[in-house]
Motif scaffolding. Structure first.
Motif, short mmCIF file in Angstrom:
data_model
loop_
_atom_site.label_atom_id
_atom_site.label_comp_id
_atom_site.label_asym_id
_atom_site.label_seq_id
_atom_site.Cartn_x
_atom_site.Cartn_y
_atom_site.Cartn_z
N LEU A 1 0.83 -1.20 0.00
CA LEU A 1 0.00 0.00 0.00
C LEU A 1 0.87 1.26 0.00
N SER A 2 2.00 1.22 0.68
CA SER A 2 2.88 2.39 0.75
C SER A 2 3.22 2.90 -0.64
N TRP A 3 3.65 1.99 -1.52
CA TRP A 3 4.06 2.40 -2.86
C TRP A 3 2.88 2.84 -3.72
N ALA A 4 1.71 2.24 -3.49
CA ALA A 4 0.52 2.70 -4.21
C ALA A 4 0.21 4.14 -3.86
N LEU A 5 0.47 4.54 -2.61
CA LEU A 5 0.26 5.92 -2.20
C LEU A 5 1.34 6.84 -2.78
N VAL A 6 2.58 6.36 -2.83
CA VAL A 6 3.65 7.14 -3.46
C VAL A 6 3.29 7.43 -4.91
N GLU A 7 2.77 6.44 -5.60
CA GLU A 7 2.41 6.62 -7.02
C GLU A 7 1.32 7.67 -7.20
N ARG A 8 0.55 7.92 -6.14
CA ARG A 8 -0.52 8.92 -6.20
C ARG A 8 -0.08 10.24 -5.59
N GLY A 9 1.21 10.43 -5.39
CA GLY A 9 1.73 11.72 -5.00
C GLY A 9 1.92 11.96 -3.52
N PHE A 10 1.67 10.96 -2.69
CA PHE A 10 1.86 11.13 -1.25
C PHE A 10 3.34 11.07 -0.87
N GLU A 11 3.71 11.82 0.16
CA GLU A 11 4.98 11.63 0.85
C GLU A 11 4.72 10.60 1.94
N GLU B 1 13.31 -6.50 8.00
CA GLU B 1 13.42 -7.27 6.76
C GLU B 1 12.27 -6.93 5.81
N MET B 2 11.06 -6.82 6.34
CA MET B 2 9.93 -6.45 5.50
C MET B 2 10.15 -5.06 4.89
N LEU B 3 10.63 -4.12 5.69
CA LEU B 3 10.85 -2.77 5.19
C LEU B 3 11.99 -2.73 4.17
N GLU B 4 12.98 -3.60 4.33
CA GLU B 4 14.04 -3.67 3.34
C GLU B 4 13.48 -4.14 2.00
N THR B 5 12.56 -5.09 2.03
CA THR B 5 11.88 -5.51 0.80
C THR B 5 11.14 -4.34 0.18
N ALA B 6 10.48 -3.53 1.02
CA ALA B 6 9.76 -2.36 0.51
C ALA B 6 10.73 -1.38 -0.15
N ARG B 7 11.88 -1.15 0.46
CA ARG B 7 12.82 -0.17 -0.09
C ARG B 7 13.39 -0.61 -1.43
N ARG B 8 13.41 -1.91 -1.70
CA ARG B 8 13.98 -2.38 -2.95
C ARG B 8 13.16 -1.96 -4.17
N ARG B 9 11.96 -1.41 -3.94
CA ARG B 9 11.19 -0.87 -5.06
C ARG B 9 11.54 0.59 -5.33
N GLY B 10 12.70 1.01 -4.92
CA GLY B 10 13.08 2.42 -4.93
C GLY B 10 12.99 3.12 -6.26
N ALA B 11 12.94 2.38 -7.37
CA ALA B 11 12.85 3.03 -8.68
C ALA B 11 11.57 3.85 -8.81
N LEU B 12 10.58 3.54 -7.99
CA LEU B 12 9.31 4.25 -8.10
C LEU B 12 9.34 5.62 -7.44
N GLY B 13 10.33 5.88 -6.60
CA GLY B 13 10.37 7.17 -5.92
C GLY B 13 10.84 7.00 -4.50
N ALA B 14 10.70 8.06 -3.72
CA ALA B 14 11.21 8.07 -2.35
C ALA B 14 10.19 7.47 -1.39
N LEU B 15 10.67 6.60 -0.50
CA LEU B 15 9.84 6.05 0.56
C LEU B 15 10.65 6.07 1.84
N ALA B 16 10.16 6.80 2.83
CA ALA B 16 10.80 6.80 4.14
C ALA B 16 10.32 5.58 4.91
N THR B 17 11.19 4.96 5.69
CA THR B 17 10.81 3.79 6.48
C THR B 17 11.24 3.99 7.92
N ARG B 18 10.54 3.31 8.81
CA ARG B 18 10.84 3.42 10.23
C ARG B 18 10.50 2.10 10.91
#
Length: 272
Positions: free
Chosen positions: A78-88, A97-114
């Protein structure tokens, strides 16, 4: 008269919300997803565009740029779907580990993780117009998570709780879910438990299909907490039963693509 834009949600299950034998069992099942990032990301479905559009519509008057905090973000579906719609977006999860998987989609734009629990993110107050929770609210302490959501939301902000579920109103899918031990099926009048400070402003249900090869449908069971935590003999029995059901009973050729029907439930809240 029924509004054709929002048809009634059909009866699904006898349960009013996910149940756990006790707190220890809940923790065991919640922790089962550790180490499942790659499979979870590959096999679990995303979210239908209509659900994302409903979230955006609820924020029509919010100033831009829109900020979102995705609690229990997992692999960032869901995080990346929101990034694609212009959300920060800031994706929050207890699993690095789950968040590292999320970050590997980095070509789509910036995603902050915590890396943090949903109940105590450590993020600044009033730092999000939208807080989202996909497939995860039932793993949280509802009162503590609600209090944290209220702290995170900017004035006029929205909390979106969303679940994808197999559409068990379809007979073959009902049997599939039983074999798979899918435990996230809600009944018609299901309503999440939230704190008193949150008020439901909208509820939607969306039906759609996720096409995938038959082997992926079988492997989908591997991402279920019941199967992950089961003894090896029971796990192999579940997978063998799914193989028989799809290929012998339903007659699908091996490797054929099957449209797996889903229902997505969306609940939108604002501070009272």
């Amino acid at each position: 008269m029924t509004d054709p834009r929002h048809p009634p949600i059909p009866p699904i299950s006898s349960r009013d919300e996910p149940r756990f034998r006790d707190g220890a069992r809940k923790q065991t099942l919640a922790g089962a997803f550790q180490g499942q990032g790659a499979d979870y990301d590959r096999l679990r479905p995303g979210y239908p565009p209509a659900a994302l559009e409903a979230m955006l519509a609820a924020l029509a008057d919010a100033p831009e740029p829109l900020r979102a905090v995705d609690l229990g973000a997992g692999t960032g579906k869901l995080s990346w779907a929101l990034v694609e719609r212009g959300f920060e977006v800031t994706a929050v999860d207890t699993s690095a580990e789950m968040l590292e998987t999320a970050r590997r989609r980095g070509a789509l734009g910036a995603l902050a993780t915590r890396v943090a629990p949903a109940e105590a993110t450590g993020l600044p107050a009033a730092s999000a117009e939208l807080v989202t929770v996909a497939q995860a609210w039932h793993w949280f302490d509802a009162e503590a998570a609600s209090a944290e959501v209220l702290r995170l939301l900017a004035p006029g902000g929205v909390l979106a709780l969303v679940w994808n579920m197999l559409d068990v109103t379809i007979p073959w899918v009902h049997r599939l879910s039983r074999i798979m031990h899918a435990g996230d099926i809600h009944r018609e009048d299901f309503a999440p438990t939230v704190g008193d400070g949150l008020e439901l402003i909208d509820r939607r249900a969306f039906t759609w299909e996720d096409p995938m090869p038959t082997q992926d449908v079988i492997d989908l069971a591997r991402t279920r907490s019941y199967v992950i935590t089961a003894p090896e003999e029971r796990r192999q029995k579940v997978l063998a039963n799914l193989d028989w059901y799809l290929h012998d009973h339903l007659g699908h050729a091996r490797g054929a693509r099957v449209g797996v029907p889903y229902r997505t439930d969306l609940f939108l809240y604002r501070a009272r």
